[in-house]
Write an enzyme that holds these catalytic residues in place. Sequence first.
Site, mmCIF file in Angstrom:
data_model
loop_
_atom_site.group_PDB
_atom_site.id
_atom_site.type_symbol
_atom_site.label_atom_id
_atom_site.label_comp_id
_atom_site.label_asym_id
_atom_site.label_seq_id
_atom_site.Cartn_x
_atom_site.Cartn_y
_atom_site.Cartn_z
ATOM 1 N N CYS A 139 1.199 -1.507 -2.133
ATOM 2 C CA CYS A 139 2.287 -0.718 -1.678
ATOM 3 C C CYS A 139 2.028 -0.554 -0.128
ATOM 4 O O CYS A 139 0.915 -0.669 0.363
ATOM 5 C CB CYS A 139 2.181 0.769 -2.398
ATOM 6 S SG CYS A 139 0.934 1.748 -1.983
ATOM 7 N N GLU B 24 -6.055 0.466 -5.096
ATOM 8 C CA GLU B 24 -6.540 0.136 -4.044
ATOM 9 C C GLU B 24 -7.081 1.203 -3.213
ATOM 10 O O GLU B 24 -8.254 1.297 -2.642
ATOM 11 C CB GLU B 24 -5.549 -0.397 -2.935
ATOM 12 C CG GLU B 24 -4.908 -1.828 -3.327
ATOM 13 C CD GLU B 24 -3.723 -1.581 -4.332
ATOM 14 O OE1 GLU B 24 -3.391 -0.578 -5.019
ATOM 15 O OE2 GLU B 24 -2.529 -2.646 -4.153
HETATM 16 N N1 THU Z 1 0.019 0.652 -8.359
HETATM 17 C C1 THU Z 1 -1.117 0.223 -7.482
HETATM 18 O O1 THU Z 1 -2.046 1.018 -8.104
HETATM 19 N N2 THU Z 1 -1.443 -0.608 -6.734
HETATM 20 C C2 THU Z 1 -0.249 -1.253 -6.180
HETATM 21 O O2 THU Z 1 -0.384 -2.176 -5.229
HETATM 22 C C3 THU Z 1 1.083 -1.139 -6.666
HETATM 23 C C4 THU Z 1 1.280 -0.060 -7.533
HETATM 24 C C5 THU Z 1 0.240 1.660 -9.293
HETATM 25 C C6 THU Z 1 0.595 2.976 -9.079
HETATM 26 C C7 THU Z 1 1.201 3.479 -10.313
HETATM 27 O O3 THU Z 1 0.264 4.006 -11.030
HETATM 28 C C8 THU Z 1 1.594 2.173 -11.125
HETATM 29 O O4 THU Z 1 0.968 0.914 -10.326
HETATM 30 C C9 THU Z 1 3.021 1.854 -11.148
HETATM 31 O O5 THU Z 1 3.658 2.116 -9.553
#
Ligand code: THU
Length: 136
Positions: free
Chosen positions: A91, A60
């Site tokens: 997140c 995001e």
């Molecule tokens: N992650 C995202 O890119 N977006 C989200 O909404 C949740 C988590 C990524 C961060 C990290 O690279 C991986 O997912 C595991 O947490």
Amino acid sequence: MRTAIEHESELLAAARAVREHAHAPYSRFKVGAALLDEQGRIHAGCNVENAAYPQGTCAEAGAVAALVAAGGSRVMAAVVVGEGPRLVTPCGGCRQKLREFATEDATVVVADLNAVRARFTLGELLPSSFGPEHLA
Ligand code: THU
């Protein structure tokens, strides 16, 4: 479930495509995100992890950066694509990043490679939020 947003299928395709470019060698958890801006344009981003773990960025965040870099100023809708048994919702930090450019009625679609799994408003994901209006 909330009704589908305009451009949802294009946003889904963009998020699924960019997810393939995710750099996630540490978590092995690939995420793609696509945003619709106020001009009807789509901006995509994937997670980019780093050997110094906290320096990684979420999908995001990459999509927000792409929207701003392209001259966009509003997030009208967002699609997040991830795989797994649980919904891959943005997140907490990314909810706030989206909030900077979106109103609470903006749709946030959570999907996997096969289907839309849930639709939220940003207000549902980040209630009683602090935003740019507070500083106006
Ligand atoms: N992650 C995202 O890119 N977006 C989200 O909404 C949740 C988590 C990524 C961060 C990290 O690279 C991986 O997912 C595991 O947490």
